[in-house]
Design a protein around this motif. Structure first.
Motif, PDB file in Angstrom:
ATOM      1  N   ASN A 195       0.835  -1.204   0.000  1.00  0.00           N
ATOM      2  CA  ASN A 195       0.000   0.000   0.000  1.00  0.00           C
ATOM      3  C   ASN A 195       0.870   1.254   0.000  1.00  0.00           C
ATOM      4  O   ASN A 195       0.641   2.203   0.750  1.00  0.00           O
ATOM      5  CB  ASN A 195      -0.955   0.016   1.200  1.00  0.00           C
ATOM      6  CG  ASN A 195      -1.976  -1.095   1.145  1.00  0.00           C
ATOM      7  OD1 ASN A 195      -2.412  -1.487   0.071  1.00  0.00           O
ATOM      8  ND2 ASN A 195      -2.353  -1.615   2.299  1.00  0.00           N
ATOM      9  N   SER A 196       1.902   1.219  -0.845  1.00  0.00           N
ATOM     10  CA  SER A 196       2.874   2.310  -1.028  1.00  0.00           C
ATOM     11  C   SER A 196       3.744   2.558   0.200  1.00  0.00           C
ATOM     12  O   SER A 196       4.444   3.565   0.270  1.00  0.00           O
ATOM     13  CB  SER A 196       2.160   3.619  -1.428  1.00  0.00           C
ATOM     14  OG  SER A 196       1.466   3.459  -2.642  1.00  0.00           O
ATOM     15  N   THR A 197       3.728   1.652   1.167  1.00  0.00           N
ATOM     16  CA  THR A 197       4.496   1.795   2.403  1.00  0.00           C
ATOM     17  C   THR A 197       5.730   0.906   2.351  1.00  0.00           C
ATOM     18  O   THR A 197       5.636  -0.282   2.062  1.00  0.00           O
ATOM     19  CB  THR A 197       3.638   1.397   3.618  1.00  0.00           C
ATOM     20  OG1 THR A 197       2.410   2.118   3.581  1.00  0.00           O
ATOM     21  CG2 THR A 197       4.365   1.704   4.915  1.00  0.00           C
ATOM     22  N   ARG A 198       6.879   1.485   2.638  1.00  0.00           N
ATOM     23  CA  ARG A 198       8.122   0.721   2.591  1.00  0.00           C
ATOM     24  C   ARG A 198       8.191  -0.253   3.762  1.00  0.00           C
ATOM     25  O   ARG A 198       8.096   0.145   4.922  1.00  0.00           O
ATOM     26  CB  ARG A 198       9.329   1.665   2.622  1.00  0.00           C
ATOM     27  CG  ARG A 198       9.501   2.470   1.343  1.00  0.00           C
ATOM     28  CD  ARG A 198      10.711   3.372   1.432  1.00  0.00           C
ATOM     29  NE  ARG A 198      10.499   4.499   2.322  1.00  0.00           N
ATOM     30  CZ  ARG A 198      11.366   4.923   3.231  1.00  0.00           C
ATOM     31  NH1 ARG A 198      12.517   4.280   3.393  1.00  0.00           N
ATOM     32  NH2 ARG A 198      11.098   5.966   3.977  1.00  0.00           N
ATOM     33  N   HIS A 470      -3.672  -6.578  10.490  1.00  0.00           N
ATOM     34  CA  HIS A 470      -3.265  -5.178  10.362  1.00  0.00           C
ATOM     35  C   HIS A 470      -3.002  -4.881   8.889  1.00  0.00           C
ATOM     36  O   HIS A 470      -3.018  -5.783   8.040  1.00  0.00           O
ATOM     37  CB  HIS A 470      -1.985  -4.906  11.158  1.00  0.00           C
ATOM     38  CG  HIS A 470      -0.734  -5.223  10.395  1.00  0.00           C
ATOM     39  ND1 HIS A 470      -0.293  -6.521  10.201  1.00  0.00           N
ATOM     40  CD2 HIS A 470       0.152  -4.424   9.727  1.00  0.00           C
ATOM     41  CE1 HIS A 470       0.811  -6.501   9.475  1.00  0.00           C
ATOM     42  NE2 HIS A 470       1.104  -5.250   9.170  1.00  0.00           N
ATOM     43  N   ALA A 471      -2.699  -3.627   8.581  1.00  0.00           N
ATOM     44  CA  ALA A 471      -2.184  -3.216   7.269  1.00  0.00           C
ATOM     45  C   ALA A 471      -1.686  -1.782   7.373  1.00  0.00           C
ATOM     46  O   ALA A 471      -2.208  -0.981   8.158  1.00  0.00           O
ATOM     47  CB  ALA A 471      -3.252  -3.316   6.184  1.00  0.00           C
ATOM     48  N   PRO A 472      -0.672  -1.435   6.575  1.00  0.00           N
ATOM     49  CA  PRO A 472      -0.204  -0.051   6.504  1.00  0.00           C
ATOM     50  C   PRO A 472      -0.859   0.677   5.335  1.00  0.00           C
ATOM     51  O   PRO A 472      -1.435   0.058   4.430  1.00  0.00           O
ATOM     52  CB  PRO A 472       1.290  -0.227   6.255  1.00  0.00           C
ATOM     53  CG  PRO A 472       1.343  -1.432   5.343  1.00  0.00           C
ATOM     54  CD  PRO A 472       0.211  -2.335   5.801  1.00  0.00           C
ATOM     55  N   PHE A 473      -0.716   1.996   5.347  1.00  0.00           N
ATOM     56  CA  PHE A 473      -1.170   2.813   4.212  1.00  0.00           C
ATOM     57  C   PHE A 473      -0.285   4.040   4.131  1.00  0.00           C
ATOM     58  O   PHE A 473       0.052   4.648   5.148  1.00  0.00           O
ATOM     59  CB  PHE A 473      -2.622   3.254   4.395  1.00  0.00           C
ATOM     60  CG  PHE A 473      -3.074   4.262   3.356  1.00  0.00           C
ATOM     61  CD1 PHE A 473      -3.476   3.836   2.096  1.00  0.00           C
ATOM     62  CD2 PHE A 473      -3.069   5.618   3.634  1.00  0.00           C
ATOM     63  CE1 PHE A 473      -3.872   4.746   1.125  1.00  0.00           C
ATOM     64  CE2 PHE A 473      -3.464   6.544   2.673  1.00  0.00           C
ATOM     65  CZ  PHE A 473      -3.874   6.104   1.421  1.00  0.00           C
ATOM     66  N   THR A 474       0.090   4.400   2.914  1.00  0.00           N
ATOM     67  CA  THR A 474       0.825   5.636   2.661  1.00  0.00           C
ATOM     68  C   THR A 474       0.246   6.349   1.452  1.00  0.00           C
ATOM     69  O   THR A 474      -0.037   5.716   0.427  1.00  0.00           O
ATOM     70  CB  THR A 474       2.324   5.357   2.413  1.00  0.00           C
ATOM     71  OG1 THR A 474       2.908   4.805   3.590  1.00  0.00           O
ATOM     72  CG2 THR A 474       3.077   6.639   2.057  1.00  0.00           C
ATOM     73  N   ALA A 475       0.042   7.648   1.592  1.00  0.00           N
ATOM     74  CA  ALA A 475      -0.299   8.515   0.461  1.00  0.00           C
ATOM     75  C   ALA A 475       0.976   9.277   0.112  1.00  0.00           C
ATOM     76  O   ALA A 475       1.322  10.245   0.792  1.00  0.00           O
ATOM     77  CB  ALA A 475      -1.420   9.477   0.834  1.00  0.00           C
ATOM     78  N   PRO A 476       1.710   8.834  -0.907  1.00  0.00           N
ATOM     79  CA  PRO A 476       3.044   9.393  -1.138  1.00  0.00           C
ATOM     80  C   PRO A 476       3.059  10.805  -1.704  1.00  0.00           C
ATOM     81  O   PRO A 476       4.064  11.495  -1.590  1.00  0.00           O
ATOM     82  CB  PRO A 476       3.664   8.401  -2.129  1.00  0.00           C
ATOM     83  CG  PRO A 476       2.507   7.758  -2.808  1.00  0.00           C
ATOM     84  CD  PRO A 476       1.391   7.723  -1.813  1.00  0.00           C
ATOM     85  N   ALA A 477       1.978  11.240  -2.311  1.00  0.00           N
ATOM     86  CA  ALA A 477       1.984  12.570  -2.935  1.00  0.00           C
ATOM     87  C   ALA A 477       0.564  13.126  -2.951  1.00  0.00           C
ATOM     88  O   ALA A 477      -0.210  12.843  -3.860  1.00  0.00           O
ATOM     89  CB  ALA A 477       2.543  12.486  -4.349  1.00  0.00           C
ATOM     90  N   SER A 478       0.249  13.907  -1.936  1.00  0.00           N
ATOM     91  CA  SER A 478      -1.064  14.544  -1.853  1.00  0.00           C
ATOM     92  C   SER A 478      -0.876  16.036  -1.616  1.00  0.00           C
ATOM     93  O   SER A 478       0.097  16.446  -0.977  1.00  0.00           O
ATOM     94  CB  SER A 478      -1.885  13.952  -0.697  1.00  0.00           C
ATOM     95  OG  SER A 478      -2.066  12.567  -0.861  1.00  0.00           O
ATOM     96  N   PRO A 479      -1.784  16.856  -2.106  1.00  0.00           N
ATOM     97  CA  PRO A 479      -1.687  18.295  -1.822  1.00  0.00           C
ATOM     98  C   PRO A 479      -1.702  18.539  -0.318  1.00  0.00           C
ATOM     99  O   PRO A 479      -2.458  17.888   0.408  1.00  0.00           O
ATOM    100  CB  PRO A 479      -2.936  18.874  -2.491  1.00  0.00           C
ATOM    101  CG  PRO A 479      -3.310  17.874  -3.534  1.00  0.00           C
ATOM    102  CD  PRO A 479      -2.924  16.538  -2.973  1.00  0.00           C
TER     103      PRO A 479
END
Length: 541
Positions: A195-198, A470-479
């Motif tokens: 989910n875009s999380t390293r 569980h799960a991670p989440f990353t929004a790598p590029a948001s305004p």
């Protein structure tokens, strides 16, 4: 405990003893069973009565010599064969010494080999790249050239690293008739970025356990880039060719029989990417899901102890390579071990695990409710660690689970300035979670890169909690300062929530298992807009 201590195991196979395995191999060579346990001595004698064991070298791609061992029947009759690429371990093929012997005693010719860059094999580890695929095909050539009689059908079997190589060789070599892949991956990209999380703890574990291996410069560069948060697109391209999912059309065109085994709380290869691969396969397939972590559920079998996963691996090959009617083809596609009862539940398909879905909405006051409630905000401070974590130690934590000692979390000790917590009411009866929970949550972050980790817990009446998933989440590029909608699957599960216990959802900004996604001292403001309420879907069996 520091994050480094949590995420650096000594070995992916701490239970395997190289000295004991070496003594067993010596017995295979010369018959001296001094010091062996009676069961191992009997296995060595049984194998020596029907086959010959030799160590040697396989000439792999680019002329590199791969350390290998061959179990070969001397009779001229036809027989099936198994090739076993070794796991990500300094033991190399030695890890398979007992299981390869058991296959040989059942009538198979067997070749086990150490992947390039590991143990006694030349070359540099290519992380299941094209050179590893070429090596697997050369290993098969080597076995066929030395078989005394015709080889009828061929299987590839591997655990961990070897399981990925086994799938990839099968996709590229039409001579392969069946696969067994234990603790495996389908999408290597998702192993590195979920989910875009390293997944930095997993990467450090891979590097740490390969400290004595010879990794290729490209492999080291890619893993270093994941740790540094650089070159995401380059990592994705590198991982794509190494992902069996990329080659699934070829596996399906041949309707190749595939047997997977995986752990629910797998920390190296997250289970959902393997499930996605399994779901897309159209040939005969079987999936065993178990309590524990990477390679733990099948580890007793590597020691020669009774183990249902290895028993079914033998049955899978007996059925698909020897044509035996042993019943495994009619037992359903999925066999799930339930946490923490360890009951085994067969299902005809993965989809059949879930009978219905209950939606619980995140509400103000820390409640999980059956009806949406909008207009609330829960703020989480970033940059601080919390007692809520995926695992204390990569891989090793799963051994405690296998022993019936899952980690407990003191829910009252969670600082509500750095965690957001929602709980449902006490369960009136046992709640059978079966399948993949799904989370939707909206939050506002001031920074252009942000994220969180969500945990679904089982909270007992005394306030102690256990991790369900569980799960991670990353929004790598948001305004900056924008509303972000996260819509993610939590890791699949089979979990019985006892009566009087509560389902609890915890969201934190940091977990040492993953790379930090947020700037220290920034905040995440979780909310539930009326048009798109925040909720968690609970799959029920």
């Amino acid at each position: 405990m520091t994050p480094a201590a949590r995420t650096t195991p000594v070995s992916l196979y701490p239970e395997l003893d190289a000295t004991a395995l070496g003594a067993f191999v010596t017995a295979l060579e010369c018959g001296d069973v001094t010091g062996l346990a009676p069961a191992r001595a009997a296995e060595a004698a049984r194998m020596r009565g029907v086959a010959v064991f030799t160590r040697g070298k396989v000439t792999g791609a680019e002329g590199k010599l791969l350390d290998a061992a061959l179990w070969r029947h001397t009779g001229a009759g036809p027989r099936p064969a198994v090739v076993m690429p070794a796991p990500w371990s300094g033991l190399g093929w030695l890890a398979y010494a007992v299981q390869a012997t058991l296959f040989a005693a059942r009538g198979y010719d067997v070749l086990a080999y150490s992947a390039r860059g590991f143990a006694g094999s030349e070359g540099q580890a290519d992380m299941a790249g094209p050179l590893d695929v070429a090596d697997g095909r050369r290993a098969l050539d080597h076995l066929l050239a030395r078989a005394a009689g015709p080889v009828t059908r061929i299987g590839f079997l591997g655990t961990s690293y070897g399981s990925g190589i086994a799938q990839l060789v099968a996709a590229h070599d039409t001579r392969v008739d069946a696969v067994v892949a234990l603790s495996t991956w389908g999408d290597l990209g998702e192993v590195l970025y979920e989910n875009s999380t390293r997944r930095t703890a997993a990467v450090r574990a891979l590097l740490g356990t390969a400290a004595k291996a010879r990794l290729s410069p490209q492999t080291r560069s890619v893993l270093a880039a994941v740790l540094a948060g650089e070159d995401l697109r380059g990592t994705e391209r590198w991982a794509e060719v190494r992902s069996p999912f990329t080659h699934i059309k070829e596996l399906n065109r041949r309707r190749l029989p595939v047997y997977f085994a995986h752990a629910w709380h797998e920390t190296l290869f997250p289970p959902n990417q393997t499930l996605r691969m399994f779901d897309e396969l159209t040939g005969p397939k079987r999936l065993a899901l178990s309590v524990g972590d990477h390679a733990g559920p099948e580890a007793p079998g590597l020691l020669g102890l009774p183990n249902r996963i290895w028993t079914d691996a033998h049955r899978w090959f007996d059925h698909h390579l020897k044509g035996e009617d042993d019943g495994i083809g009619s037992e359903g596609q999925v066999l799930a071990e339930v946490m923490w009862s360890t009951a085994l539940e067969p299902r005809p398909t993965w989809a059949a695990m879930t009978g219905q879905v209950r939606r619980l909405y995140l509400a103000d006051g820390g409640e999980l409710t059956d009806a949406p409630r909008a207009g609330w905000t829960s703020t989480v401070l970033c940059g601080l660690d919390t007692p809520a974590t995926v695992a204390d130690t990569v891989v090793a934590s799963g051994y405690a689970e296998l022993a019936g000692r899952p980690r407990t979390y003191p829910l009252d000790a969670l600082d509500r300035t750095v965690t957001a917590v929602w709980s449902a009411g006490p369960a009136a009866e046992t709640v059978r979670l079966r399948g993949t929970p799904r989370l939707r949550v909206t939050y506002r972050a001031a920074d252009p890169c942000s994220g969180f980790v969500a945990y679904l817990l089982d909270t007992a009446p005394d306030g102690t909690a256990r991790l369900i998933t569980h799960a991670p989440f990353t929004a790598p590029a948001s305004p900056p300062d924008s509303l972000i909608s996260a819509d993610i699957d939590l890791h699949a599960t089979a979990y019985d929530l006892p009566a009087t216990h509560r389902l609890t959802l915890v969201i934190t900004a940091e977990d040492p298992f993953y790379a930090p996604q947020n700037h220290p001292r920034s905040t995440l403001s979780l909310t539930s807009p009326e048009p798109t309420p925040s909720y968690v879907d609970i799959p029920l069996g």
